[in-house]
Design a protein around this motif. Sequence first.
Motif, PDB file in Angstrom:
ATOM      1  N   UNK A  15       0.806  -1.215   0.000  1.00 32.37           N
ATOM      2  CA  UNK A  15       0.000   0.000   0.000  1.00 32.37           C
ATOM      3  C   UNK A  15       0.834   1.257   0.000  1.00 32.37           C
ATOM      4  N   UNK A  16       2.010   1.212   0.576  1.00 32.39           N
ATOM      5  CA  UNK A  16       3.012   2.299   0.606  1.00 32.39           C
ATOM      6  C   UNK A  16       2.425   3.697   0.861  1.00 32.39           C
ATOM      7  N   UNK A  17       2.068   4.059   2.091  1.00 26.67           N
ATOM      8  CA  UNK A  17       2.198   3.198   3.277  1.00 26.67           C
ATOM      9  C   UNK A  17       1.060   2.192   3.384  1.00 26.67           C
ATOM     10  N   UNK A  18       1.389   1.072   3.996  1.00 27.69           N
ATOM     11  CA  UNK A  18       0.428   0.012   4.197  1.00 27.69           C
ATOM     12  C   UNK A  18       1.019  -1.030   5.120  1.00 27.69           C
ATOM     13  N   UNK A  19       0.492  -2.234   5.070  1.00 26.94           N
ATOM     14  CA  UNK A  19       1.017  -3.313   5.906  1.00 26.94           C
ATOM     15  C   UNK A  19       2.456  -3.578   5.496  1.00 26.94           C
ATOM     16  N   UNK A  20       3.389  -3.366   6.432  1.00 24.56           N
ATOM     17  CA  UNK A  20       4.815  -3.395   6.108  1.00 24.56           C
ATOM     18  C   UNK A  20       5.558  -4.454   6.904  1.00 24.56           C
ATOM     19  N   UNK A  21       6.705  -4.825   6.393  1.00 25.82           N
ATOM     20  CA  UNK A  21       7.574  -5.763   7.087  1.00 25.82           C
ATOM     21  C   UNK A  21       8.954  -5.731   6.465  1.00 25.82           C
ATOM     22  N   UNK A  22       9.925  -6.271   7.178  1.00 24.06           N
ATOM     23  CA  UNK A  22      11.281  -6.313   6.643  1.00 24.06           C
ATOM     24  C   UNK A  22      11.818  -7.727   6.698  1.00 24.06           C
ATOM     25  N   UNK A  23      12.879  -7.945   5.944  1.00 26.78           N
ATOM     26  CA  UNK A  23      13.610  -9.194   5.982  1.00 26.78           C
ATOM     27  C   UNK A  23      15.081  -8.931   5.789  1.00 26.78           C
ATOM     28  N   UNK A  24      15.919  -9.743   6.406  1.00 28.86           N
ATOM     29  CA  UNK A  24      17.368  -9.574   6.273  1.00 28.86           C
ATOM     30  C   UNK A  24      18.046 -10.902   6.571  1.00 28.86           C
ATOM     31  N   UNK A  25      19.260 -11.021   6.073  1.00 26.48           N
ATOM     32  CA  UNK A  25      20.072 -12.196   6.377  1.00 26.48           C
ATOM     33  C   UNK A  25      21.533 -11.791   6.418  1.00 26.48           C
ATOM     34  N   UNK A  26      22.337 -12.611   7.073  1.00 27.28           N
ATOM     35  CA  UNK A  26      23.786 -12.425   7.106  1.00 27.28           C
ATOM     36  C   UNK A  26      24.408 -13.654   6.460  1.00 27.28           C
ATOM     37  N   UNK A  27      25.328 -13.409   5.520  1.00 26.61           N
ATOM     38  CA  UNK A  27      25.917 -14.493   4.750  1.00 26.61           C
ATOM     39  C   UNK A  27      27.442 -14.460   4.882  1.00 26.61           C
ATOM     40  N   UNK A  43       3.653  -3.086  11.138  1.00 25.50           N
ATOM     41  CA  UNK A  43       2.411  -2.331  11.134  1.00 25.50           C
ATOM     42  C   UNK A  43       2.270  -1.554   9.842  1.00 25.50           C
ATOM     43  N   UNK A  44       1.723  -0.365   9.912  1.00 26.62           N
ATOM     44  CA  UNK A  44       1.560   0.481   8.730  1.00 26.62           C
ATOM     45  C   UNK A  44       2.792   1.368   8.567  1.00 26.62           C
ATOM     46  N   UNK A  45       3.484   1.232   7.472  1.00 27.24           N
ATOM     47  CA  UNK A  45       4.706   2.013   7.229  1.00 27.24           C
ATOM     48  C   UNK A  45       4.968   2.046   5.733  1.00 27.24           C
ATOM     49  N   UNK A  46       5.938   2.858   5.335  1.00 25.83           N
ATOM     50  CA  UNK A  46       6.292   2.996   3.919  1.00 25.83           C
ATOM     51  C   UNK A  46       7.344   1.960   3.529  1.00 25.83           C
ATOM     52  N   UNK A  47       7.519   1.797   2.211  1.00 24.24           N
ATOM     53  CA  UNK A  47       8.565   0.908   1.709  1.00 24.24           C
ATOM     54  C   UNK A  47       9.928   1.294   2.249  1.00 24.24           C
ATOM     55  N   UNK A  48      10.236   2.604   2.216  1.00 28.42           N
ATOM     56  CA  UNK A  48      11.571   3.049   2.600  1.00 28.42           C
ATOM     57  C   UNK A  48      11.836   2.817   4.080  1.00 28.42           C
TER      58      UNK A  48
END
Length: 392
Positions: A15-27, A43-48
């Motif tokens: 939705x930007x902003x909308x239902x947001x989440x992040x993902x990350x990994x260490x390699x 929660x509700x947040x922007x892509x950035x």
Amino acid sequence: MGRPLVVEADGGSRGNPGVAGYGALVRDPSTGRVLWEGAAPLGKASNNVAEYSGLIAGLRAAQRIDPAADIEAKMDSKLVVEQMSGRWKIKHEDMRRLALEARELAGLISRGGGSVSYTWIPREKNKDADALSNKGMDGRTIDRMVGEPEPEPESEPGAVGGPDPSAAELVDEIIDPAPGTAAPVPTAGQGTPTRVVLVRHGVTDFTTHARLDGRGGSDPSLNETGRAQARAAGAAVAHLLAGSSARVVTSSLVRAVQTGAAVGATIGVDAEQDADWDEQAFGDWDGASVHDLAREQAAELARMRSDAAYARPGGETHLELAERVLAAFERVVAAGGTTVVVCHRKPIMVVLAHVLGIPHDKIWRLAAAPGSLTALEVWPDGNVSVAFTNRT
């Protein structure tokens, strides 16, 4: 040089902003093996905002693996990479706050002997982090070193915006269980624990310029960003307490007093001062740039980090700091109930190192961002459980 590590991070918003989440990994770049992976809903947040949150989570995880790591952070967000590299300006307030947190974290890694660089990669080369960010948007929370079992999802997979319990909500159940529900069974002892919430003050101009500002020094005030962080910390404490009562104790330094006043105003109490919670006195280094010290007095800086009995002229040793901070901590524990202590990075590290048995030369692995919350429970039999650390 530290261990080479690659952080791959992403974030998204429906939705930007909308239902947001992040993902990350260490390699591990030499083998390609994933060492850690994480995801969380926002929660509700922007892509950035989600992308920055993924970067911060990845850097924190890499620091846990090796606090002196040489880290290459790879993202498909040109905006975040260019802003973190210092080539593009940051205009949005939420992004400025997150960029400051990421920069402070990178500064901690650099001061520990490591480094952080940023590389843009095309989206098709960031599929693993993208997949994790979608798990975050689906309401999943993941934080695991690879080889550990992945926890079961807390909410129905695919239930976008579903009731995934955040860390703060989980602690709500510890602090003040909902009416009609049983209190959690203590894991460390019987009886009612004393709850201690450690809050780091918001930033000052010294903080943003990586200048030491200890007890007996310039004693700077919060800047605009720091005042916003203080208000946010107050809101987080109020959410955590969920209406239950608490004392607020601060150090005697202005930035902690100002942050404590914001926290106290939010929960309706007047803050008390206890100077034993003050930051370490850095003596003739007070006001000095850590970057300059790392370049010009690297051996002395390394000794400060490794030798608990070392002090600068006019300053304190870590042992002296720990003696007064732990005395203050014991007073808080003896008072019972719930106490919110607003203080500084080193005192927070002292308490965590004490209750977790971490030696002095390893305490730099403990992160405490400006405005962050750390919560402990001390049971009547003397056992301690750490509910969470460094929550912003």
